[in-house]
Design a protein around this motif. Structure first.
Motif, PDB file in Angstrom:
ATOM      1  N   LEU A  47       0.808  -1.228   0.000  1.00  0.00           N
ATOM      2  CA  LEU A  47       0.000   0.000   0.000  1.00  0.00           C
ATOM      3  C   LEU A  47       0.839   1.275   0.000  1.00  0.00           C
ATOM      4  N   ILE A  48       1.788   1.350   0.921  1.00  0.00           N
ATOM      5  CA  ILE A  48       2.557   2.591   1.042  1.00  0.00           C
ATOM      6  C   ILE A  48       3.447   2.812  -0.177  1.00  0.00           C
ATOM      7  N   GLN A  49       4.016   1.729  -0.688  1.00  0.00           N
ATOM      8  CA  GLN A  49       4.866   1.854  -1.874  1.00  0.00           C
ATOM      9  C   GLN A  49       4.024   2.325  -3.076  1.00  0.00           C
ATOM     10  N   LEU A  99       3.214   5.964  -2.650  1.00  0.00           N
ATOM     11  CA  LEU A  99       4.422   6.760  -2.933  1.00  0.00           C
ATOM     12  C   LEU A  99       4.580   6.964  -4.433  1.00  0.00           C
TER      13      LEU A  99
END
Lengths: 150, 642
Positions: A20-22, A25
């Motif tokens: 999710l965070i990647q 980003l």
């Protein structure tokens, strides 16, 4: 940002919810901010509740859920920059642009953020605009630099 | 790329690389670390390449962009091999001269050498420079020799021989025992023995285990992890693979700050190269050991440097810490045993395997072994990264290596350990640097940020700065940290604004104690340290702010005023022109006057006033003298007097 591109990014990370965070980003990198529609799409594709996606999007500093200006100004307030007068640089930027950290001006020219350390401590105080680092900044130099941006 | 199936093949390949290289062939190494790039290193590299091409030297001279050698203050740094001539602050226009003089004629260009400010002596070689001479560089010594994007350079310098040794002739337990014997303590801050942590994971019954590199270096003022990961990524990777082998992990993660794009790029490339050589992946060195590594980026949250928060972030959620009833080396990433160490800790592992635990323990103090990299920044002459043996005194670091305080100012304190650390005053400068020694002095090792402060730094403001920083970075999960720090920030801000009152210090102490006792993670528990240590050593400054409404360091904006000394002003009007607020009135042969109402106290006038006049003064705790007016304002020039 269209859904097709978002899907491509998700694909690149194999659609794993742990990415999710990647994924956010990558979207932020391309689009400079995270529109609601993009968060919806990510939530749907990853099968992650929208609240979790929004939690991540608002928890981490890199993400922005509002549009950003053409030029991203980052003033480093790391300790090394702080003891060498980074606050005076920040004051000058605020005065010149009329915005506070976290804000974007009405013409969408500048977005101002403070950062904790850019790792260029030897050059402090440091200001970074669109990735270009301006070291050993002083209020008068800052004024000259900001004037160069359209 | 050749796949290396055994330590012997690695050795053979290394010899092959070395045989292809001529040690006498001139090579120009230019630091391409972030600090030097910010000072224009990429332009210098391009200029060297163009000039070499132009002079037809492409076949006889090599160039390489390398990792950071530490002396960022004087970047871009250029070292010319084989003579190891070191030039500092090199600009593209210096390049033709360097090629024609140094490379072709073997003559030294004097003006680009380091000049010792104390003795005036020039240093031709890197090792002659006082900044380097007093260090003991084991971890970062190879940075300037290695093109961080080329695995061949790392191999040529003996890289991956420790992995060969570990996998080829040691059992995992033997590796673990060696690290334990070396008493390698975590370089990330708390100083927990790495071997003990590894052992806990190894002995956990769960067969799935992980190893993680913590490269979320968020401490303001610290950048050694950045330099190591950017400059010598294979050394970290090698340490990680060895660690994975020792505990029985098959997967590793590298968690890098988003603010470090070059580090992300270089470590990703290093992983690809290591995989291509068979140093990573399936059946490494034919030993049957499989290991994969992934890179994860942070997204700008300081709290993600905390181990449990970092793991939560890798799992794809907001990085909030959890209580550590069970340590993460037993229940960590996705519920499996996980060893998390920071960049520098992992980079020390290949050294320990190569040179042995006895070598490692021969350096340092009783309880702190080996060397530690510090980032020496702030009000200091030689800013940069320094690697020193544990046990060296702070005085040696600040004065021998750092060259003391610039501008003839007086040393006031050195802040160590980042926002969780404290300030150490001059009276404790002879303290040997070690994990336990610094903790005893009310500070800590932390990740190794060392910020030097001079007489112009206000210690109340410094405490406010750190508390404010941590208030902003608190994840907000627990009350003592979220609300307690906010209140501490409010009170400290009030004091720096001259609005402090009786009882403020006591209230701050109570809040500090609560945060220390009741916070969930180390961020909150250690957050009061900067306040407590400044109060311990600089209580008089707090009292001056509260009782006399005076900032002794002349730094707190609300408590100072800028005034122009009519005796000194020569009406050059520089301050009038530069004042961004239009607050200064002046004219030909008229003493400049600052309008205190309009003055924003930015200090520009103080900064631009020529040192030979020195007419702008900062005052605090005294009334602003009334502006000179009428006849008295006219400056009578020397020549006209008679």
């Amino acid at each position: 940002m269209d859904n097709e591109r978002i899907d491509q990014i998700i694909e690149k990370h194999h659609g794993a919810s742990s990415a999710l965070i990647q994924i956010l980003l990558d979207i932020q990198e391309e689009n400079h901010w995270l529109p609601k529609e993009a968060l919806d799409r990510v939530s749907e594709k990853l099968q992650v509740p929208l609240t979790t996606v929004r939690h991540a999007a608002t928890f981490y500093k890199v993400f922005s859920t509002v549009p950003k200006g053409r030029h991203q100004v980052h003033v480093c307030l790391g300790t090394a920059c702080h003891v060498r007068g980074a606050n005076r640089v920040l004051d000058t930027v605020e005065e010149m642009t009329g915005i506070k950290p976290g804000e974007t001006d009405l013409d969408l020219k500048f977005s101002l953020e403070t950062v904790n350390c850019l790792g260029c401590c030897a050059l402090g105080p440091v200001m970074e605009i669109d990735g270009k680092v301006y070291g050993k900044a002083t209020p008068s130099k800052t004024i000259d630099v900001l004037k160069k941006y359209e | 790329m050749t796949r290396l199936n055994s330590p012997e093949e690695l050795e053979g390949f290394r010899q092959e690389i070395l045989s292809r290289r001529d040690p006498d062939k001139p090579c120009i190494s230019i630091c391409a670390g972030s600090g030097c790039v910010a000072s224009g290193a990429l332009e210098v590299i391009a200029a060297f390449k163009a000039e070499i091409e132009k002079q037809g030297l492409a076949a006889t001279v090599d160039t390489k962009g390398t990792g950071c050698p530490g002396f960022c203050e004087r970047g871009p740094v250029v070292v010319i091999y084989p003579e190891e001539i070191c030039y500092l602050q090199v600009m593209p226009e210096d390049v033709p001269e360097i090629i024609s003089q140094t490379v072709k004629e073997k003559k030294v260009v004097d003006r680009l050498l380091y000049v010792d400010p104390a003795t005036g002596e020039k240093a031709v070689h890197e090792y002659d420079i006082s900044f380097y001479r007093n260090q003991e560089r084991n971890v970062i010594c190879n940075n300037i020799k290695i093109d961080s994007k080329n695995i061949d350079d790392y191999l040529a310098n003996g890289g991956y021989s420790a992995l060969g040794e570990a996998l080829g002739s040691m059992t995992p337990v033997e590796v673990l025992e060696e690290v334990k014997k070396a008493n390698l303590r975590g370089r990330g801050g708390a100083g927990f023995p790495a071997g003990v942590k590894w052992e806990g994971s190894r002995n956990a019954p769960d067969p799935v285990k992980y190893v993680i590199v913590n490269a979320d270096e968020g401490d303001p003022g610290a950048f050694m992890d950045r330099a190591v990961l950017e400059g010598n990524p294979h050394s970290v990777l090698e340490g990680l693979i060895i660690g994975g082998y020792a505990i029985g992990a098959q997967e590793g993660y590298i968690y890098v700050r988003h603010e470090y794009p070059l580090a992300v790029e270089n470590i990703t490339l290093a992983i690809q190269q290591a995989e291509a050589c068979g140093l990573l992946g399936e059946n490494i060195f034919g030993s049957g050991y499989n290991f994969r590594v992934f890179v994860n980026q942070g997204a700008g949250a300081f709290v993600c440097g905390e181990s449990t928060a970092l793991m939560t972030s890798i799992e794809g959620r907001a990085g909030e810490p959890r209580p550590k009833y069970v340590r993460s080396n037993v229940v960590g990433l996705w519920g499996h045993p996980t060893v998390l160490n920071n960049v520098e800790t992992w980079a020390n592992v290949p050294l320990i395997i190569n040179k042995g635990a006895d070598w490692f323990t021969s350096i340092g103090t009783e309880s702190s072994k080996g060397t530690k990299i510090f980032s020496l920044v702030g009000k200091i002459a030689n800013t940069g990264l320094v690697e020193v043996p544990m046990g060296i005194s702070l005085r040696d670091i600040v004065f021998k290596i750092g060259g003391g305080i610039p501008g003839g100012k007086k040393f006031k304190a050195v802040q160590t350990g980042g926002p969780s650390g404290g300030c150490i005053p001059e009276s404790l400068l002879d303290l040997p640097v070690g994990f336990d020694e610094l903790t005893a002095a009310g500070s800590m090792m932390g990740s190794g940020g060392m910020i030097v402060m001079d007489e112009d730094t206000c210690m109340v403001d410094t405490a406010r700065y750190f508390v404010k920083f941590l208030t902003d970075e608190s994840c907000g999960k627990c009350v003592p940290c979220r609300e307690g720090l906010r209140q501490m920030d409010n009170i400290l801000t009030r004091i720096t604004e001259g609005k402090g009152g009786e009882g403020d210090i006591e209230l701050l102490e109570a809040l500090a104690e609560t945060a220390q006792e009741a916070s969930l993670c180390a961020l909150g528990k250690s957050a009061p340290n900067p306040f407590l240590s400044t109060l311990q050593y600089f209580r008089d400054e707090y009292e001056a702010h509260i009782k006399e409404k005076r900032c002794p360091a002349l730094s707190c904006k609300e408590l100072i005023a800028y005034v122009i000394d009519p005796e000194q002003c020569r009406a050059c009007q520089l301050c009038v022109k530069k004042c961004p607020a239009g607050a200064i009135d002046g004219g030909k042969d008229l003493v400049s006057i600052i309008d205190q109402e309009k003055c924003t106290k930015c200090g520009t006038c103080f900064e631009v006033c020529p040192p030979r006049f020195n007419a702008v003064r900062k005052i605090s705790g005294e009334p602003v003298p009334p502006p000179v007016s009428g006849e008295a304002r006219k400056i009578v020039r020397g020549g006209k007097e008679s």
